[in-house]
Design a protein around this motif. Structure first.
Motif, mmCIF file in Angstrom:
data_model
loop_
_atom_site.group_PDB
_atom_site.id
_atom_site.type_symbol
_atom_site.label_atom_id
_atom_site.label_comp_id
_atom_site.label_asym_id
_atom_site.label_seq_id
_atom_site.Cartn_x
_atom_site.Cartn_y
_atom_site.Cartn_z
ATOM 1 N N THR A 18 41.503 44.257 39.610
ATOM 2 C CA THR A 18 42.053 43.077 38.951
ATOM 3 C C THR A 18 43.543 42.905 39.123
ATOM 4 O O THR A 18 44.015 41.786 39.206
ATOM 5 C CB THR A 18 41.749 43.103 37.447
ATOM 6 O OG1 THR A 18 42.284 44.290 36.903
ATOM 7 C CG2 THR A 18 40.269 42.987 37.193
ATOM 8 N N SER A 23 37.797 41.519 33.439
ATOM 9 C CA SER A 23 37.229 42.666 34.153
ATOM 10 C C SER A 23 35.705 42.676 34.137
ATOM 11 O O SER A 23 35.095 43.623 34.613
ATOM 12 C CB SER A 23 37.752 43.957 33.537
ATOM 13 O OG SER A 23 37.352 44.053 32.186
ATOM 14 N N ILE A 65 39.889 48.247 37.274
ATOM 15 C CA ILE A 65 40.978 47.525 36.615
ATOM 16 C C ILE A 65 42.271 48.241 36.957
ATOM 17 O O ILE A 65 42.404 49.438 36.728
ATOM 18 C CB ILE A 65 40.795 47.503 35.088
ATOM 19 C CG1 ILE A 65 39.487 46.832 34.710
ATOM 20 C CG2 ILE A 65 41.972 46.810 34.419
ATOM 21 C CD1 ILE A 65 39.120 47.027 33.254
ATOM 22 N N ILE A 83 33.883 43.010 40.386
ATOM 23 C CA ILE A 83 35.125 43.731 40.068
ATOM 24 C C ILE A 83 34.780 45.210 39.958
ATOM 25 O O ILE A 83 33.946 45.610 39.153
ATOM 26 C CB ILE A 83 35.747 43.232 38.742
ATOM 27 C CG1 ILE A 83 36.097 41.748 38.821
ATOM 28 C CG2 ILE A 83 36.958 44.068 38.364
ATOM 29 C CD1 ILE A 83 37.190 41.394 39.780
#
Length: 160
Positions: free
Chosen positions: A115, A131, A139, A136
């Motif tokens: 991210t 997130s 993070i 994804i």
């Protein structure tokens, strides 16, 4: 990886500039997190728009960079944008991150996508929103504070 002082079109590194950085990292046995856009206007003249579907000019840039380096182990991950604007409460940040991650993975399914944000958000609901996309992988949370000695409420201060 951000733009050079010369910059590419709209303040981004051009695909050929990114390629030069990737080749240099390869020569030195290093891995890269390739950051495709920037969320801070003091870093680049081209910022993420947070539109879904992804704006055509941004999608073209993502396709050009990701396709050129698909499957290259030097590119450990792509980050859609550094310090993306999720802290402003933009309700489209989660869908935008997911759209960018899906676009990246459509050209390189095995690459990691992170991210690259969190700079202004300490709200767990916002962190969860940006997130939560299925594409994804991690993070990258950036916690900033005022270096002049005025740390924000999220900052742990350590004294020796």
């Amino acid at each position: 990886m951000f733009r050079s002082r010369e910059g590419g079109a709209n303040g981004r590194l051009s695909p050929s500039q990114v390629h030069r950085v990737v080749k240099a990292a390869e020569r030195h046995g290093q891995y890269l997190c390739v950051t495709l856009l920037n969320g801070l206007k003091d870093c680049t003249s081209r910022q993420a728009t947070y539109q879904t579907p992804v704006a055509a000019d941004i999608a073209a840039h993502v396709r050009a960079v990701v396709t050129r380096h698909a499957g290259n182990p030097t590119v450990a991950m792509f980050e859609p944008a550094n310090a993306a604007n999720e802290g402003s409460g933009n309700p489209n940040i989660g869908p935008w991150y997911q759209a960018m991650a899906a676009l990246i993975k459509s050209h390189d399914p095995a690459v990691l996508v992170g991210t690259g944000g969190g700079n202004n958000s300490s709200d767990p609901a916002r962190i969860a929103a940006f997130s939560a996309g299925k594409d994804i992988d991690l993070i990258s949370y950036h916690d900033y504070y005022a270096p002049a000695g005025n740390p924000g409420p999220r900052t742990g201060v350590f004294n020796e």
